[in-house]
Design a protein around this motif. Structure first.
Motif, short mmCIF file in Angstrom:
data_model
loop_
_atom_site.label_atom_id
_atom_site.label_comp_id
_atom_site.label_asym_id
_atom_site.label_seq_id
_atom_site.Cartn_x
_atom_site.Cartn_y
_atom_site.Cartn_z
N ASP A 417 26.91 46.43 67.79
CA ASP A 417 27.36 45.26 67.02
C ASP A 417 26.63 45.15 65.68
O ASP A 417 26.24 44.06 65.25
CB ASP A 417 27.20 43.98 67.82
CG ASP A 417 28.40 43.70 68.72
OD1 ASP A 417 29.42 44.39 68.58
OD2 ASP A 417 28.31 42.78 69.56
N GLY A 418 26.42 46.28 65.02
CA GLY A 418 25.80 46.29 63.70
C GLY A 418 24.30 46.37 63.70
O GLY A 418 23.70 46.63 62.66
N GLY A 419 23.66 46.13 64.87
CA GLY A 419 22.20 46.19 64.94
C GLY A 419 21.73 47.58 65.33
O GLY A 419 22.35 48.25 66.15
N ALA A 420 20.62 48.01 64.74
CA ALA A 420 20.11 49.35 64.99
C ALA A 420 19.65 49.50 66.44
O ALA A 420 19.07 48.59 67.02
CB ALA A 420 18.94 49.66 64.06
N VAL A 421 19.95 50.63 67.04
CA VAL A 421 19.50 50.99 68.38
C VAL A 421 18.49 52.11 68.22
O VAL A 421 18.84 53.23 67.84
CB VAL A 421 20.67 51.44 69.28
CG1 VAL A 421 20.15 51.98 70.61
CG2 VAL A 421 21.65 50.29 69.50
N GLU A 422 17.21 51.82 68.49
CA GLU A 422 16.15 52.81 68.32
C GLU A 422 15.82 53.55 69.61
O GLU A 422 15.20 54.61 69.58
CB GLU A 422 14.88 52.13 67.79
CG GLU A 422 15.05 51.39 66.48
CD GLU A 422 15.23 52.32 65.30
OE1 GLU A 422 14.88 53.51 65.44
OE2 GLU A 422 15.74 51.88 64.25
N SER A 423 16.22 52.96 70.75
CA SER A 423 15.83 53.55 72.03
C SER A 423 16.81 53.10 73.11
O SER A 423 17.66 52.23 72.89
CB SER A 423 14.42 53.10 72.42
OG SER A 423 14.40 51.69 72.63
N ALA A 424 16.66 53.69 74.31
CA ALA A 424 17.48 53.28 75.44
C ALA A 424 17.21 51.82 75.81
O ALA A 424 18.12 51.07 76.17
CB ALA A 424 17.21 54.19 76.63
N SER A 488 14.46 63.04 85.83
CA SER A 488 15.19 61.86 85.35
C SER A 488 14.55 60.58 85.79
O SER A 488 14.85 59.51 85.28
CB SER A 488 16.64 61.91 85.86
OG SER A 488 16.66 61.86 87.27
N GLY A 489 13.64 60.64 86.75
CA GLY A 489 13.06 59.40 87.26
C GLY A 489 12.38 58.58 86.21
O GLY A 489 12.43 57.36 86.21
N SER A 490 11.69 59.28 85.26
CA SER A 490 10.97 58.54 84.23
C SER A 490 11.73 58.45 82.92
O SER A 490 11.30 57.81 81.99
CB SER A 490 9.61 59.22 83.97
OG SER A 490 9.84 60.55 83.53
N GLN A 491 12.87 59.12 82.85
CA GLN A 491 13.60 59.17 81.58
C GLN A 491 14.87 58.34 81.58
O GLN A 491 15.30 57.86 80.56
CB GLN A 491 13.99 60.64 81.28
CG GLN A 491 12.81 61.60 81.16
CD GLN A 491 12.04 61.40 79.88
OE1 GLN A 491 12.54 60.81 78.94
NE2 GLN A 491 10.83 61.88 79.84
N GLN A 492 15.48 58.20 82.74
CA GLN A 492 16.82 57.61 82.79
C GLN A 492 16.78 56.09 82.86
O GLN A 492 15.96 55.51 83.57
CB GLN A 492 17.56 58.17 84.03
CG GLN A 492 18.92 57.55 84.25
CD GLN A 492 19.49 57.94 85.59
OE1 GLN A 492 18.96 58.81 86.26
NE2 GLN A 492 20.55 57.29 85.98
N ASN A 493 17.67 55.46 82.14
CA ASN A 493 17.88 54.01 82.22
C ASN A 493 19.38 53.77 82.28
O ASN A 493 20.15 54.47 81.62
CB ASN A 493 17.30 53.30 81.00
CG ASN A 493 15.79 53.36 80.95
OD1 ASN A 493 15.12 52.71 81.74
ND2 ASN A 493 15.25 54.16 80.05
N ALA A 494 19.75 52.78 83.06
CA ALA A 494 21.17 52.45 83.17
C ALA A 494 21.50 51.25 82.30
O ALA A 494 20.71 50.33 82.17
CB ALA A 494 21.54 52.15 84.62
#
Length: 495
Positions: A417-424, A488-494
């Motif tokens: 929505d126009g706002g920057a996404v820097e991370s998950a 993926s345990g430490s990397q994945q986010n839903a």
């Protein structure tokens, strides 16, 4: 006469005669004025006449009267002398930096901005805090938590440990922590934080001077909210619910709860900020070493400087009308106690979750329908990714809003929505701030090309969550292993 400048004449000389004080101010720095010399300079002696001198006979001279002109010339001369004298004195003051305590004549340089208009704060009612407390206090409960094991104390910065006997019998209920809650219905439904009642084997609530046994109706760990029910309660005083979307930074607020077990305590402050968001990782059980649950997502928190201490969790944040605007939840502190920075879950969000729980539903939240990992400069360079920040889409859940919008695995989401996404985490918080069914616009980087995609957010209800868990198997783990060089345990986010 006392010398106001802290200097006395040498040799015990007498104070100056009238008209001589100015010499004290005009004498060169570090030099005492000579009162005798000053006096001599102002004396007069008649001239000595030579011998044989005979005074001439007096001559009669007729004088014309110029009284008015003489007076005017004398007056103008005196006025000019005053102006010159005052000007010289002002220059001397400016040069020496001596204001002499004189009053402001309006000729000094203005420092700072000129006033752009007065602030009209209205007539402050000195009984405002009293009136708000009287209205809201009957609607706030103290919650005592009992467990069948030895007390571990309250969560850091959250609850409040009672110091129960560590050698207590495991079959004996002991008070392990306490918190606060807010009455929503006359028959005893109370909203609080999940971390207040998590792991409780028994609960007691004190509200309106009466104590009740209580039970957990339902919880939403991902939002840190829970609803409990005071058994056999009736005629309680439900709190009036306000609108957290209308909050203004600087607005007066009051926190109510049981800090350190001190029931029915209030503190006042202001709304310091809004839309503060963060994700807290799930905790680890100190006995089993296993995760205690999913991460907690705090979206759009209200920040306040009204005191929130251990035991205040789950209590009320109310406005100047005594209306509930937030559920006190977190503090930022090096000591674990009040440091002027506290947070509350907005009431609009909290009451929506509580209503679902009371209705017997599983609380739901907005969901994009993807599994994510954070992109940063290091892994972007290592794996040749087309963007050095954003949320990498590791998997798209079939049937989700993301799948229907055409989001693909390998996409990097860079804006929401126009706002920057820097991370998950940024994307997770942005999604959680919305409601199921909301439409959002994503900016996606796909193989170096940027495109905008409109997505209708879905819901993370139990059936979809179960389906997602079943489908997030080996293929997803191998993808993350290949891309980021770890499990993926430490990397994945839903999201």
């Amino acid at each position: 006469m006392t010398d106001m400048h802290g200097v006395t004449p040498e040799g015990g000389a007498q104070p100056p005669k009238p008209g001589e004080e100015h010499a004290q101010h005009t004498a060169p720095a570090g030099q005492q004025p000579s009162y005798q010399q000053t006096y001599q300079q102002s004396s007069y002696q008649a001239p000595v006449q030579p011998q044989g001198y005979r005074a001439p006979a007096p001559v009669s001279v007729e004088r014309k009267s110029h009284g008015l002109r003489t007076f005017l010339l004398a007056f103008c001369g005196a006025a000019l002398a005053c102006v010159i004298g005052l000007g010289g004195f002002a220059i001397w003051q400016a040069a020496t930096g001596n204001s002499g305590g004189s009053s402001d004549d309006g000729q000094h340089t203005q420092l700072g901005a000129q006033s752009s208009g007065s602030v009209d704060a209205g007539d402050e009612d000195p009984t405002l805090a009293e009136a708000v407390a009287k209205k809201a206090l009957p609607s706030v409960a103290a919650i005592d938590v009992y467990t069948n094991q030895s007390s571990m104390g309250g969560l850091y910065g959250y609850g409040y440990g009672s110091g129960a006997n560590s050698g207590a019998d495991s079959n004996t209920l002991t008070q392990s922590s306490l918190g606060s809650g807010v009455v929503l219905t006359e028959d005893g439904y109370i909203i609080t934080n999940n971390h207040v009642v998590e792991g409780a084997d028994a609960l007691k609530v004190t509200v309106g001077g009466e104590q009740y046994d209580a039970e957990i109706v339902g919880t939403d760990p991902s939002s840190d909210l829970a609803v409990i029910k005071a058994k056999d309660a009736s005629g309680l005083a439900p709190i009036e619910v306000g609108d957290s979307d209308e909050l203004i930074i600087g607005e007066w607020v009051m926190t109510i709860g049981s800090p350190f077990g001190l029931e029915q305590s209030v503190a006042t402050g202001i709304v310091s900020a809004t839309s503060r968001s963060q994700i807290m990782d799930s905790g680890t059980d100190p006995f089993s070493g296993q995760s205690t649950g999913e991460p907690t997502i705090y979206a759009n928190l209200i920040q306040t400087d009204a005191a929130i201490n251990p035991g205040n969790s789950g209590g009320a944040l109310v406005d100047a009308d005594g209306k509930l605007i937030g559920i006190n939840t977190l503090i930022t502190s090096y000591s674990g106690n009040y440091s002027g920075v506290g947070f509350a879950i907005p009431v609009n969000y909290a009451v929506n979750i509580a209503q679902q729980i009371i209705d017997g539903k599983t609380p739901t939240h907005a969901q994009l329908g993807v599994s994510l990992s954070t992109v940063n400069a290091q892994n972007a360079q290592r794996y040749g990714l087309p963007a050095d920040s954003g949320a990498y889409v590791a998997r798209v859940n079939p049937g989700s809003g993301a799948a229907e919008a055409g989001i693909e695995a390998g996409d990097i989401i860079t804006k929401f929505d126009g706002g920057a996404v820097e991370s998950a985490s940024d994307l997770m918080l942005a999604v959680r701030s919305k409601n199921p069914g909301d439409k959002v616009t994503l900016e996606v980087n796909r193989n170096g090309e940027t495109k905008e995609v409109e997505v209708t957010l879905g819901s993370d209800d139990s059936s979809e969550s179960a389906s997602t868990q079943q489908q997030s198997g080996t293929s997803q783990e191998s993808l993350l292993d290949r891309l980021f060089g770890g499990g993926s345990g430490s990397q994945q986010n839903a999201a």
